[in-house]
Design a protein around this motif. Sequence first.
Motif, PDB file in Angstrom:
ATOM      1  N   VAL A   1       0.862  -1.181   0.000  1.00 23.44           N
ATOM      2  CA  VAL A   1       0.000   0.000   0.000  1.00 23.44           C
ATOM      3  C   VAL A   1       0.901   1.233   0.000  1.00 23.44           C
ATOM      4  N   LEU A   2       0.696   2.092  -1.006  1.00 20.13           N
ATOM      5  CA  LEU A   2       1.591   3.234  -1.204  1.00 20.13           C
ATOM      6  C   LEU A   2       0.802   4.531  -1.232  1.00 20.13           C
ATOM      7  N   ASP A   3       1.386   5.583  -0.732  1.00 22.23           N
ATOM      8  CA  ASP A   3       0.837   6.922  -0.915  1.00 22.23           C
ATOM      9  C   ASP A   3       1.480   7.541  -2.156  1.00 22.23           C
ATOM     10  N   VAL A   4       0.643   8.000  -3.063  1.00 22.58           N
ATOM     11  CA  VAL A   4       1.129   8.608  -4.307  1.00 22.58           C
ATOM     12  C   VAL A   4       0.704  10.066  -4.317  1.00 22.58           C
ATOM     13  N   ASP A   5       1.673  10.928  -4.477  1.00 20.72           N
ATOM     14  CA  ASP A   5       1.411  12.363  -4.462  1.00 20.72           C
ATOM     15  C   ASP A   5       1.104  12.841  -5.882  1.00 20.72           C
ATOM     16  N   GLY A   6      -0.009  13.508  -6.060  1.00 17.94           N
ATOM     17  CA  GLY A   6      -0.347  14.051  -7.373  1.00 17.94           C
ATOM     18  C   GLY A   6      -1.091  13.046  -8.234  1.00 17.94           C
ATOM     19  N   PRO A   7      -1.103  13.286  -9.547  1.00 18.24           N
ATOM     20  CA  PRO A   7      -1.838  12.389 -10.446  1.00 18.24           C
ATOM     21  C   PRO A   7      -1.351  10.946 -10.323  1.00 18.24           C
ATOM     22  N   VAL A   8      -2.301  10.017 -10.334  1.00 17.47           N
ATOM     23  CA  VAL A   8      -1.957   8.605 -10.197  1.00 17.47           C
ATOM     24  C   VAL A   8      -1.774   8.014 -11.588  1.00 17.47           C
ATOM     25  N   THR A   9      -0.541   7.825 -11.960  1.00 14.44           N
ATOM     26  CA  THR A   9      -0.182   7.252 -13.258  1.00 14.44           C
ATOM     27  C   THR A   9       0.744   6.067 -13.006  1.00 14.44           C
ATOM     28  N   GLN A  10       1.014   5.324 -14.064  1.00 17.35           N
ATOM     29  CA  GLN A  10       1.960   4.212 -13.893  1.00 17.35           C
ATOM     30  C   GLN A  10       3.318   4.754 -13.429  1.00 17.35           C
ATOM     31  N   ARG A  11       3.726   5.868 -13.988  1.00 18.08           N
ATOM     32  CA  ARG A  11       5.026   6.404 -13.621  1.00 18.08           C
ATOM     33  C   ARG A  11       5.049   6.843 -12.149  1.00 18.08           C
ATOM     34  N   SER A  12       3.989   7.531 -11.717  1.00 15.05           N
ATOM     35  CA  SER A  12       4.014   8.029 -10.339  1.00 15.05           C
ATOM     36  C   SER A  12       3.901   6.878  -9.340  1.00 15.05           C
ATOM     37  N   VAL A  13       3.151   5.839  -9.701  1.00 10.70           N
ATOM     38  CA  VAL A  13       3.042   4.687  -8.797  1.00 10.70           C
ATOM     39  C   VAL A  13       4.390   3.969  -8.696  1.00 10.70           C
ATOM     40  N   LEU A  14       5.026   3.756  -9.842  1.00 11.61           N
ATOM     41  CA  LEU A  14       6.315   3.051  -9.813  1.00 11.61           C
ATOM     42  C   LEU A  14       7.404   3.900  -9.171  1.00 11.61           C
ATOM     43  N   ASP A  15       7.333   5.217  -9.358  1.00 18.63           N
ATOM     44  CA  ASP A  15       8.285   6.095  -8.660  1.00 18.63           C
ATOM     45  C   ASP A  15       8.115   5.956  -7.144  1.00 18.63           C
ATOM     46  N   ALA A  16       6.856   5.936  -6.696  1.00 17.58           N
ATOM     47  CA  ALA A  16       6.604   5.802  -5.253  1.00 17.58           C
ATOM     48  C   ALA A  16       7.059   4.434  -4.744  1.00 17.58           C
ATOM     49  N   LEU A  17       6.831   3.421  -5.574  1.00 18.43           N
ATOM     50  CA  LEU A  17       7.267   2.077  -5.178  1.00 18.43           C
ATOM     51  C   LEU A  17       8.790   2.008  -5.036  1.00 18.43           C
ATOM     52  N   GLU A  18       9.507   2.589  -5.990  1.00 18.18           N
ATOM     53  CA  GLU A  18      10.972   2.558  -5.935  1.00 18.18           C
ATOM     54  C   GLU A  18      11.504   3.439  -4.808  1.00 18.18           C
ATOM     55  N   ALA A  19      10.772   4.501  -4.495  1.00 17.26           N
ATOM     56  CA  ALA A  19      11.201   5.339  -3.369  1.00 17.26           C
ATOM     57  C   ALA A  19      11.053   4.568  -2.059  1.00 17.26           C
ATOM     58  N   ARG A  20       9.987   3.776  -1.952  1.00 21.49           N
ATOM     59  CA  ARG A  20       9.795   2.952  -0.743  1.00 21.49           C
ATOM     60  C   ARG A  20      10.817   1.821  -0.692  1.00 21.49           C
ATOM     61  N   HIS A  21      11.100   1.242  -1.834  1.00 20.30           N
ATOM     62  CA  HIS A  21      11.999   0.075  -1.897  1.00 20.30           C
ATOM     63  C   HIS A  21      13.089   0.345  -2.947  1.00 20.30           C
ATOM     64  N   PRO A  22      14.145   1.049  -2.591  1.00 18.35           N
ATOM     65  CA  PRO A  22      15.191   1.376  -3.582  1.00 18.35           C
ATOM     66  C   PRO A  22      15.816   0.142  -4.238  1.00 18.35           C
ATOM     67  N   ALA A  23      15.752  -0.996  -3.589  1.00 22.47           N
ATOM     68  CA  ALA A  23      16.320  -2.209  -4.194  1.00 22.47           C
ATOM     69  C   ALA A  23      15.605  -2.589  -5.481  1.00 22.47           C
ATOM     70  N   LEU A  24      14.419  -2.017  -5.708  1.00 20.08           N
ATOM     71  CA  LEU A  24      13.680  -2.356  -6.930  1.00 20.08           C
ATOM     72  C   LEU A  24      14.132  -1.545  -8.136  1.00 20.08           C
ATOM     73  N   VAL A  25      14.941  -0.531  -7.914  1.00 21.01           N
ATOM     74  CA  VAL A  25      15.402   0.284  -9.045  1.00 21.01           C
ATOM     75  C   VAL A  25      16.179  -0.614 -10.016  1.00 21.01           C
ATOM     76  N   GLY A  26      15.757  -0.624 -11.243  1.00 26.01           N
ATOM     77  CA  GLY A  26      16.403  -1.451 -12.260  1.00 26.01           C
ATOM     78  C   GLY A  26      15.766  -2.814 -12.445  1.00 26.01           C
ATOM     79  N   THR A  27      14.872  -3.224 -11.551  1.00 29.94           N
ATOM     80  CA  THR A  27      14.300  -4.575 -11.660  1.00 29.94           C
ATOM     81  C   THR A  27      12.967  -4.578 -12.404  1.00 29.94           C
ATOM     82  N   ILE A  28      12.265  -3.452 -12.438  1.00 26.16           N
ATOM     83  CA  ILE A  28      10.965  -3.367 -13.119  1.00 26.16           C
ATOM     84  C   ILE A  28      11.093  -2.503 -14.372  1.00 26.16           C
ATOM     85  N   ARG A  29      11.802  -1.385 -14.194  1.00 24.32           N
ATOM     86  CA  ARG A  29      12.085  -0.483 -15.315  1.00 24.32           C
ATOM     87  C   ARG A  29      13.590  -0.353 -15.442  1.00 24.32           C
TER      88      ARG A  29
END
Lengths: 371, 107
Positions: free
Chosen positions: B29-57
């Motif tokens: 469960v993530l808090d997304v600031d501003g418009p909810v788009t695929q990019r903003s959701v994935l940005d929030a996900l990677e901010a919560r879990h930096p280990a995911l950077v590079g694994t999805i995008r």
Amino acid sequence: MAGTRVLVGTRKGAFVLTSDERREEWQVDGPHFAGWEIYHLNGSPLDPDRLYASQSSGWFGQVVHRSDDGGRTWETVDNDFTYASQPGQHQWYDGTLRDWAFTRVWHLMPSRHDLDTVYAGIEDAALFRSTDGGRSWTELSALRDHRTAELWQPGAGGMCLHTIVEHPTDPDSMVVAISAAGAFRTSDGGASWTPINVGLRSGEIPDEDREVGHCVHKIARSSSDADVLYMQKHWDVMRSKDGGDTWHEISGDLPTDFGFCIDVHPHEPETVYVVPITSDSLHYPPDGRLRVYRSRTGGDTWEPLTEGLPQEHCYVDVLRDAMAVDTHESAGVYVGTTGGDVYASNDSGDTWAPIVRGLPAVCSVEVQTLP
Amino acid sequence: MTGAGVSTVQVRLPVPLCTLLGLAERTQVLDVDGPVTQRSVLDALEARHPALVGTIRDRGGERRRRAFIRFFACEEDLSHTDPDDPLPDAVAEGREPYLVVGAMAGG
């Protein structure tokens, strides 16, 4: 009593095997990173609790983990392996040129000279270094920018830098190997590189003794004589007495000189181990008998080591990073198979026993001699 | 469709990424600031879990989807849609999860 820790990377996770100096009873811990392909798991020569793991997935890409407690807990470190300069092109299987592109980390080598320095060999072939324990990586790009790079080509597994051999006393000196380019040496910390392939002959390239293009599978350095290097090439087992300046063949009476792994006895520079594999198209031992071969004469004359190893119906491979030696007084030798078994000898290879069986296919085996 | 403020969205991860992160629960469960788009959701996900950077995008400037990753929501495949398009209301309002999926492969 001293201890022993064997680090095993497999197609579906990592395993940590521990024992005492007798190396008769083993505890198996794992899988760590279940489901992830672990190309390499390796420990620091300076701090045995510092470990690194390379996970790779066609879906999720590259991940690198570090442990500071001998593998009990892990943290992700940096996985950014962006080439430092504009990638060029290299040969493709069909003779065309293809752009350089990162695929995975094949090999991690924690430095023996500095605890926080660790090297990574990647596909497409390049060498990266971290000086902060893996938290950031920088390419030593003079290697990939070498004037011969356009002639490098992938082996069947990809164009990978799979071998990193530090000099025991000079931190600026190092040997690396690339399939299929050959061996290279630096004496200035990676600022420049020299191909060291004089004496290699490869029937798979038009000019058999060309400067580069050789499919070197693995290089091992004697721990007691830094100028003595041994090489398992695609075909041919080779030796250098001059730090890689020249090589000569030592295949001698091996049943086949194709293979992947090679290692050197920790106390006897003339004692070397290989696992002969039938051929480049038959990646299993001759006659379905898993035999480690040992030479006590620096090559040419070899003896099969069979006691405790399967001697019928065995059609597994031992990959390039799946052999290791420990440094106990009675040296241990370890091999892991694509059948998921890890065999150990606690008497320099005279006798063997499986220390774990039925793991996923083994990609790599490293061993740590613990204080 | 939520266009401003903070939205609470659900993101369901594939098992290998949960293994990577040591997560017992696949749905985050993530808090997304501003418009909810695929990019903003994935940005929030990677901010919560930096280990995911590079694994999805990938890591490039455009953060393109890795080839064998798919994005689904509300029974639709969003993998080839513009990452800056708004996600369905049901996702933006937290009623339906945004699914990160490893493409089916193998025998």
